[in-house]
Design an enzyme around this catalytic site. Structure first.
Site, PDB file in Angstrom:
ATOM      1  N   TYR A 129       0.821  -1.211   0.000  1.00 42.86           N
ATOM      2  CA  TYR A 129       0.000   0.000   0.000  1.00 42.86           C
ATOM      3  C   TYR A 129       0.851   1.256   0.000  1.00 42.86           C
ATOM      4  O   TYR A 129       1.823   1.363   0.750  1.00 42.86           O
ATOM      5  CB  TYR A 129      -0.899  -0.020   1.231  1.00 42.86           C
ATOM      6  CG  TYR A 129      -2.062   0.933   1.194  1.00 42.86           C
ATOM      7  CD1 TYR A 129      -3.158   0.684   0.371  1.00 42.86           C
ATOM      8  CD2 TYR A 129      -2.078   2.066   1.985  1.00 42.86           C
ATOM      9  CE1 TYR A 129      -4.238   1.542   0.350  1.00 42.86           C
ATOM     10  CE2 TYR A 129      -3.155   2.940   1.978  1.00 42.86           C
ATOM     11  CZ  TYR A 129      -4.236   2.681   1.147  1.00 42.86           C
ATOM     12  OH  TYR A 129      -5.310   3.533   1.122  1.00 42.86           O
ATOM     13  N   SER A 144       1.323  -7.687   2.106  1.00 41.16           N
ATOM     14  CA  SER A 144       0.366  -6.674   2.527  1.00 41.16           C
ATOM     15  C   SER A 144      -0.618  -6.419   1.386  1.00 41.16           C
ATOM     16  O   SER A 144      -1.294  -7.336   0.937  1.00 41.16           O
ATOM     17  CB  SER A 144       1.096  -5.401   2.962  1.00 41.16           C
ATOM     18  OG  SER A 144       0.206  -4.515   3.608  1.00 41.16           O
ATOM     19  N   GLN A 145      -0.710  -5.176   0.860  1.00 35.08           N
ATOM     20  CA  GLN A 145      -1.561  -4.969  -0.308  1.00 35.08           C
ATOM     21  C   GLN A 145      -1.106  -5.870  -1.453  1.00 35.08           C
ATOM     22  O   GLN A 145      -1.932  -6.403  -2.203  1.00 35.08           O
ATOM     23  CB  GLN A 145      -1.516  -3.512  -0.762  1.00 35.08           C
ATOM     24  CG  GLN A 145      -2.339  -3.260  -2.025  1.00 35.08           C
ATOM     25  CD  GLN A 145      -2.155  -1.852  -2.550  1.00 35.08           C
ATOM     26  OE1 GLN A 145      -3.061  -1.035  -2.444  1.00 35.08           O
ATOM     27  NE2 GLN A 145      -0.991  -1.557  -3.098  1.00 35.08           N
TER      28      GLN A 145
END
Length: 327
Positions: A93, A187-188
């Site tokens: 992100y 993560s993202q």
């Protein structure tokens, strides 16, 4: 941060009910078909100098969602002969593909690597080079609530289409074996990996494996209820103002939740989780892991780490995993 989520003995068995819309598959089939019809996939590449004598790098541009050009780095070991397995890497992100000399570990290990830029991001932990021409509607600062009132307008619809196309581009690049593709991200990037793996399978593309570290955008409603950390805090901010939009918000998110992509993935998979991770709570990671369609899966647990997860320890696991599934 102390451990705040379920204890480990409950996490390993945690398999919550999924909130999946009945037209989930039809939504994604329509989305990809519309993009294929309106914006046929094209790509170009130009060699760049990085100062790395053992890695050859090209600047790749390909057709993403809406016909928008998406940037990526393509790395290949300079001394390699023949067609190589390729790893498609997705970024976390607020990050972008970074500078041309970054993300070369797997190329050093003998594999081609395609590092996809995140449209509209890249002003956080890594530089980006791709804009987003489709931003609109009220939303909290960030990307998580952009277009969240309508699945067709949601930011992650565009990003996930880009990710599927990155797999298609990687398979078409020179010096790549199209039958040996791994998708990877944290993560993202882990959320994108879940989507890319599931949607590629739906298109008949057989991957060799998926690396999914501390995945974001997974078991989203629970995450907004048990952590105050951002980016999930963006949804909380949005609903603080739009108090009458709660159910519509989570209906939209359900089309993009990794929990609903997980059962559609049937390739070897490597996960990681940090038991002190406030950003992507452990129960969300285990929920995706336990719903995964594949039986060839492993999860590395870092009991005293947060969202950084295993860091360099997990990179060593990446190398071992890629060596195994590419063989």
């Amino acid at each position: 941060m102390a451990q705040f989520d379920l204890p480990l003995d409950q996490l390993v068995a945690y398999r919550p009910a999924r909130d999946e819309q009945p037209d989930f598959d039809a939504f994604w089939e329509r989305t990809l078909a519309e993009q294929d019809a309106a914006h046929p996939l094209e790509h170009g590449m130009e060699r760049v100098e990085t100062g790395l004598t053992e890695i050859v790098t090209h600047d790749v541009t390909f057709t993403g969602f809406g016909g928008q050009p998406i940037k990526a780095w393509f790395h290949r070991p300079a001394s390699a002969d023949g067609d190589l397995g390729v790893v498609v890497e997705y970024i976390g992100y607020q990050g972008g593909r970074g500078l041309a000399h970054e993300h070369t570990l797997l190329a050093q290990a003998g594999y081609a690597t395609l590092v996809m830029d995140n449209r509209g991001q890249g002003s956080g932990h890594q530089v980006g080079h791709t804009g987003d021409a489709h931003v609109g509607g009220p939303h909290a600062a960030g990307f998580l609530t952009q277009g969240i009132e309508d699945p067709d307008a949601y930011y992650y619809r565009r990003l996930f289409v880009d990710a599927v196309r990155a797999v298609d581009v990687a398979r078409a690049l020179p010096g790549v074996d199209p039958t040996r593709v791994v998708v990877s991200g944290g993560s993202q990037g882990g959320a994108i990996t879940l989507a890319a793996a599931a949607l590629s399978a739906a298109r008949g593309v057989a991957l060799r494996g998926a690396i999914i570290d501390v995945p974001f955008l997974t078991h989203v409603r629970r995450c907004t209820e048990i952590t105050d950390a951002f980016p999930y805090g963006e949804i909380v901010q949005h609903l603080f103002a739009h108090r009458d939009h709660v159910e519509q918000t989570f209906r939209t998110v359900s089309y993009f939740d990794g929990l609903n992509f997980a059962p559609r993935i049937d390739v070897p998979a490597l996960f990681s989780v940090g038991l002190r991770d406030e950003v992507c709570p452990p129960s969300a990671v285990y929920a995706a892991y336990n719903h995964l369609g594949s039986t060839d899966k492993d999860i590395k647990v870092y009991a005293y780490n947060g969202h950084e997860g295993g860091g360099p320890f997990q990179l060593a696991e990446h190398l071992a995993f890629v060596h195994r599934v590419m063989a």
